[in-house]
Design a protein around this motif. Sequence first.
Motif, short mmCIF file in Angstrom:
data_model
loop_
_atom_site.label_atom_id
_atom_site.label_comp_id
_atom_site.label_asym_id
_atom_site.label_seq_id
_atom_site.Cartn_x
_atom_site.Cartn_y
_atom_site.Cartn_z
N TYR A 196 -24.47 -13.97 31.47
CA TYR A 196 -24.28 -12.46 31.16
C TYR A 196 -22.95 -12.05 31.22
O TYR A 196 -22.82 -10.98 31.27
N ASN A 197 -21.87 -13.10 31.43
CA ASN A 197 -20.58 -12.83 31.64
C ASN A 197 -19.98 -11.88 30.14
O ASN A 197 -19.19 -11.35 30.18
N PHE A 213 -18.69 -2.08 35.98
CA PHE A 213 -20.14 -2.27 35.50
C PHE A 213 -21.34 -2.17 36.53
O PHE A 213 -22.15 -2.80 36.98
N LYS A 237 -25.13 -6.25 39.93
CA LYS A 237 -24.06 -5.83 40.71
C LYS A 237 -24.55 -4.85 41.72
O LYS A 237 -24.34 -4.94 43.03
N VAL A 241 -26.93 -6.68 34.14
CA VAL A 241 -25.83 -6.52 34.62
C VAL A 241 -25.60 -5.90 35.80
O VAL A 241 -25.01 -5.88 36.79
N TYR A 251 -18.80 -4.39 28.81
CA TYR A 251 -18.83 -3.22 29.45
C TYR A 251 -17.04 -2.58 29.74
O TYR A 251 -16.88 -1.67 29.65
N ARG A 280 -20.66 -8.53 30.67
CA ARG A 280 -19.62 -7.74 31.48
C ARG A 280 -18.58 -7.61 30.55
O ARG A 280 -17.92 -6.49 30.94
#
Length: 288
Positions: free
Chosen positions: A267-268, A282, A88, A84, A274, A271
Amino acid sequence: MIAGLLATATLFLPRAEAQTLKLAVTDVEGLERLQTDWGPFRDRLQQATGFTFDFFPVSSRTAAAEALRARRVDLVITGPAEYVVINKMTNATALIGLSRPDYFCALVVRADSPVIRPADLRGKKVAMDDIGSTSGHLCPSQLLADYGVDPQKELGGIAHTSRNVAHEALKRGDVAAIGVNYNSWINSARSKDRSVPAGYFRVIARSGDLPNDVLLAGAHVDAKTIARLREAMIENKQAIAEAIVSAGGENEKYRGLDLVAIEDAAYNRVRQMYATIGRPQFSEFVGK
């Protein structure tokens, strides 16, 4: 004659697809350990794809991200929490998922504990794994939040320590609960502890299965190469999975592995984790 010479010469020309890609693994330091732990995987991957892979050792997750951004490495194997942040920072692509069986976290208490549900942990101390661990920190924190407990404000403190130390702390009553990668805890601390029976502990909550570890590709790797790699790995996934597990050691966590196509949206959930620990952007790694 000329045509024959041209045909002979063509045999020695490199295939267009036989390019060399640099491969890193974020939790493995040093070339020697990469060769030991991931050499069988690399060899099988080369057979399956026709590409050549050279290991690129990295000293940290940040080093892996920086190498991707600088185009010094092409592919990285990493965990969900790391993916993640790297995505980003570098806009890397989730190429394929390494689906581990029974990959979830749990909140564990002693069987004689008055704690029955996560809400009962308000004001009490909980031990978790290293800061930033997907299954040992982010996941237990989110699990508490899912049951209405703010892990940042409503606990009596979080002790970040190793799984074995947390296990002993729970046995002694130094903490009210531990947040752990359940499968890893079962197969290490609990199964090796002969001082108390397995029934000494009780699970009060568990998460759903976590997103997969991931093989990611740098933003500079072209779409055609990514598609070729993904297709070849899916077609040869049994042999590749066996190669990963054959190294033993830390790769035992992949026993029963499946290789699956994966998208970034999977992978939300990470997120969200985080955000739960107070890092909604993140955009940088937490912990070591």
